[in-house]
Design a protein around this motif. Structure first.
Motif, short mmCIF file in Angstrom:
data_model
loop_
_atom_site.label_atom_id
_atom_site.label_comp_id
_atom_site.label_asym_id
_atom_site.label_seq_id
_atom_site.Cartn_x
_atom_site.Cartn_y
_atom_site.Cartn_z
N ALA A 1 -2.84 -9.58 10.92
CA ALA A 1 -2.59 -9.57 12.36
C ALA A 1 -2.81 -8.20 12.98
N MET A 2 -2.71 -7.13 12.21
CA MET A 2 -2.83 -5.79 12.74
C MET A 2 -4.23 -5.23 12.66
N GLY A 3 -5.16 -5.94 11.99
CA GLY A 3 -6.51 -5.44 11.89
C GLY A 3 -6.99 -5.44 10.46
N MET A 4 -8.18 -4.88 10.23
CA MET A 4 -8.77 -4.85 8.90
C MET A 4 -8.38 -3.62 8.12
N VAL A 5 -7.71 -2.67 8.73
CA VAL A 5 -7.34 -1.42 8.09
C VAL A 5 -5.83 -1.35 7.99
N ILE A 6 -5.32 -1.08 6.79
CA ILE A 6 -3.89 -0.97 6.57
C ILE A 6 -3.59 0.44 6.08
N GLU A 7 -2.75 1.14 6.81
CA GLU A 7 -2.28 2.46 6.38
C GLU A 7 -0.95 2.28 5.67
N GLY A 8 -0.88 2.75 4.44
CA GLY A 8 0.31 2.54 3.64
C GLY A 8 1.53 3.27 4.16
N THR A 9 2.70 2.61 4.01
CA THR A 9 3.97 3.21 4.42
C THR A 9 5.01 3.14 3.31
N ASP A 10 4.71 2.45 2.21
CA ASP A 10 5.68 2.32 1.13
C ASP A 10 5.77 3.61 0.33
N ASP A 11 7.00 4.03 0.04
CA ASP A 11 7.22 5.23 -0.76
C ASP A 11 6.99 4.94 -2.24
N VAL B 1 0.86 -1.20 0.00
CA VAL B 1 0.00 0.00 0.00
C VAL B 1 0.88 1.23 0.00
N PRO B 2 0.69 2.15 -0.94
CA PRO B 2 1.52 3.37 -0.97
C PRO B 2 1.32 4.22 0.28
N LYS B 3 2.30 5.02 0.57
CA LYS B 3 2.26 5.88 1.75
C LYS B 3 1.11 6.89 1.62
N GLY B 4 0.36 7.04 2.71
CA GLY B 4 -0.75 7.97 2.73
C GLY B 4 -2.06 7.39 2.25
N LYS B 5 -2.06 6.13 1.77
CA LYS B 5 -3.29 5.48 1.31
C LYS B 5 -3.81 4.54 2.41
N ILE B 6 -5.09 4.22 2.33
CA ILE B 6 -5.71 3.33 3.31
C ILE B 6 -6.40 2.20 2.55
N LEU B 7 -6.03 0.98 2.92
CA LEU B 7 -6.67 -0.22 2.36
C LEU B 7 -7.47 -0.89 3.47
N VAL B 8 -8.77 -1.05 3.23
CA VAL B 8 -9.68 -1.58 4.25
C VAL B 8 -10.25 -2.91 3.76
N GLY B 9 -10.20 -3.92 4.64
CA GLY B 9 -10.87 -5.17 4.33
C GLY B 9 -9.99 -6.37 4.16
N VAL B 10 -8.66 -6.21 4.27
CA VAL B 10 -7.76 -7.35 4.16
C VAL B 10 -7.44 -7.82 5.57
N PRO B 11 -7.91 -9.00 5.98
CA PRO B 11 -7.65 -9.45 7.36
C PRO B 11 -6.18 -9.79 7.55
#
Length: 613
Positions: free
Chosen positions: A603-613, A591-601
């Motif tokens: 270990a950290m939860g259903m919401v992924i906040e992107g950190t990749d540049d 997931v690119p930095k600043g984007k939010i991906l919701v729905g992929v189960p």
């Protein structure tokens, strides 16, 4: 055990045993004296403690004579080492006694007679009492409470939880177990705190907060947490006041006291996002205080009753925008009376979750008395039917129409609405219209040229061909908001087979993006499971760019893969949130930095906040 300073020489085995068991001769003598005194009191016979007929006295005298016999006798070659051992034992005992005297427990017991210490007793008696109470005396011999091994007590000897003392080996084992138990408890506590922090972070991400909170956000949250201390919001901008109201609604803190912060005499707009804790008098207080009120928005207005509406009608001003949610206690008669008296100035009316008393007759009053109405929203209503929709078709100035009706409706009334006022509409939103067919799509294509927002959900008979006809060569300007969720085939024996192409499928999706893709800001095709993998890859190919798209919902589109999600992030540079619930082929996406991906189960939860540049 106290040693007689006149005794010299080696000690007997009995003396060593008595010393190891902390048995004191003076204690035995004192107990014997007490028994003798009790006996003399009972029988009135004078008895002295030196009576040779007393068994205990005889035992004591026998013990003393045994010690004297053991210590008496000619000296031998072992006398010097035994004398040194005796002196060493006395020295250790003296050190133990000094340690007891310096302890805090001894000092407290000495200063407090209620805890068993008589101030008239000498310190040696207090020390003896401390020894009798079982306090650890360094230098004494003890048996380990677990392994029964005999050992010498030290100041670092540990106590067994069940009583007794532990040797160094068992004590070390006990310390290791306690340390492991504490570490496990800390890990559980930290895991609980981490879980709370993760949930809080996920909630903040879904609310649109990415990264460090702004100063304004921190101030608003601090004020919401300490709202009871606030006297006035001052001249805060309307946007800040609205954020404060939202925070109070989220925390369920809006009540009669906090309401006063939002109702000022010069206020022309009042918004309460959670009025569940307000009563009828609070609503009346709003109209009494805000003499210039033009816009009123109330959610969960349970206690907004007929008497409140009557008081509103008695005021000398007219509301331009009226949003009421959950006011089921308002009768149909009072609604009609209000619209007849105050309907001329009403420009926006939103009525939500009024299941019983907002009916077709009320909509008819809108047609007859609200000629200036430009926005109408009727949500979750159980009384309005096709007849009421026919009345809406006569509202000539209507620009925004949103309907969510519980009763099943047909296609014809909607077609009449589009034919009469479709050319002026900016927003057309209808929910749960499972029986509405392609004729409505053809009417939209023919009559609507100014639409910006289109929502048609839960359709079970519209076809992909109808959506293609709607978007191809449509004279309407590009849409900014499209919601076609759950327009799909339902009653199929095999879900993935769709010979009639019911719902939004591949060609309709491609036509939609070709028409409005470059200006589209929000798109929802949730549950449109017949959009193929090739259609997604063609729409989001490397040569396609959708610069305005910020919110995309493709949940339960079964053909979405990791590659398609990556292509979406590449084609939509300003995308903020992508929902992929139920897309089981999406497993590991960068997931690119600043984007939010919701729905992929994960270990950290259903919401992924992107950190990749």
């Amino acid at each position: 055990m106290e040693d007689d300073p006149t005794i010299r020489g080696p000690r007997s085995a009995l003396s060593d045993y008595l010393a190891s068991q902390n048995i004191s001769i003076s204690r035995i003598r004192a107990e014997n004296r007490a028994r003798l005194e009790a006996t003399s009191t009972t029988t009135d016979v004078p008895v002295t403690s030196n009576d040779s007929t007393t068994p205990n006295a005889q035992n004591v005298e026998g013990e003393e004579s045994e010690q004297e016999e053991a210590t008496a006798g000619p000296s031998n070659t072992d006398a010097a080492p035994q004398t040194r051992q005796c002196r060493e034992r006395k020295r250790k005992q003296a050190e133990a006694i000094e340690a007891i005297k310096k302890s805090k427990a001894f000092k407290r017991r000495k200063q407090n007679p209620s805890k068993g210490c008589n101030m008239d007793f000498p310190e040696d008696d207090v020390v003896e009492t401390a020894v009798e109470r079982g306090e650890v005396v360094p230098g004494q011999m003890e048996n380990c409470a677990q392994c029964k091994k005999r050992f010498t007590v030290t100041p670092y000897t540990r106590a067994d939880p069940n009583g007794g003392l532990l040797c160094s080996k068992c004590g070390s084992k006990q310390a290791a177990e306690e340390k492991a138990s504490k570490k496990k408890g800390k890990q559980k506590a930290s895991a609980g705190r981490a879980g709370q922090g993760r949930r809080k972070l996920q909630s903040a991400i879904l609310d649109g907060q990415i990264g460090v909170k702004s100063l304004v956000t921190l101030c608003v949250e601090t004020l919401a947490q300490n709202i009871d201390l606030a006297d006035d919001l001052g001249d805060s901008p309307p946007a800040i006041i609205d954020r404060i109201a939202r925070h109070l609604a989220k925390r369920r803190l809006m009540n009669s006291t906090t309401l006063q912060l939002f109702i000022q005499p010069r206020a022309d707009e009042v918004t309460v996002y959670d009025a569940a804790r307000l009563d009828s008098d609070d609503f009346i207080r709003i109209f009494q205080t805000c003499s210039q009120l033009k816009k009123l928005k109330l959610r969960n207005a349970i206690q907004f009753k007929d008497q409140v509406m009557e008081f509103l009608m008695s005021r000398n001003y007219n509301l331009e925008s009226f949003y009421i949610h959950g006011a089921n206690l308002l009768s149909e008669t009072i609604w009609q009376k209000y619209l007849e008296m105050k309907g001329q100035g009403l420009r926006s009316l939103c009525v939500a979750f009024t299941d019983r008393h907002f009916s077709n007759n009320t909509v008819k009053c809108l047609r007859d008395n609200c000629s200036s109405l430009s926005r109408l929203k009727i949500c979750h209503n159980g009384q309005v039917s096709d007849e009421g929709i026919e009345y809406i078709a006569n509202l000539g100035n209507l620009r925004q129409l949103s309907l969510h009706l519980i009763k099943q409706t047909s296609t014809t009334p909607y077609i009449h609405v589009i034919e009469n006022i479709g050319i002026k509409l900016w927003t057309f939103s209808i929910r749960h219209v499972k029986d509405v067919d392609d004729r409505l799509l053809d009417a939209l294509h023919k009559h609507c040229t100014s639409l910006q927002k289109l929502r048609i959900t839960h359709s079970e008979v519209m076809t992909d061909a109808g959506f293609v006809r709607l978007f191809e060569h449509w004279k309407n300007r590009q849409l900014t908001f499209i919601d076609l969720q759950l327009c799909r085939q339902v009653d199929a024996k095999v879900p993935w087979e769709n010979p009639r192409n019911v719902g939004l499928c591949s060609r309709g999706f491609q036509a939609l993006m070709a028409h409005s893709g470059t200006k589209l800001k929000s798109l929802n095709v949730h549950g449109c499971r017949h959009i193929s993998k090739d259609a997604f890859e063609e729409v989001f190919s490397s040569d396609k760019l959708y610069p305005e798209l910020s919110d995309l919902e493709i949940s339960f589109c079964e053909q979405v893969t990791d590659f398609i999600v990556g292509s979406i992030f590449r084609s939509c540079p300003n995308l903020k949130q992508l929902n992929v619930f139920g897309c089981m082929k999406v497993k590991s996406v960068r997931v690119p930095k600043g984007k939010i991906l919701v729905g992929v189960p994960n270990a950290m939860g259903m919401v992924i906040e992107g950190t990749d540049d």
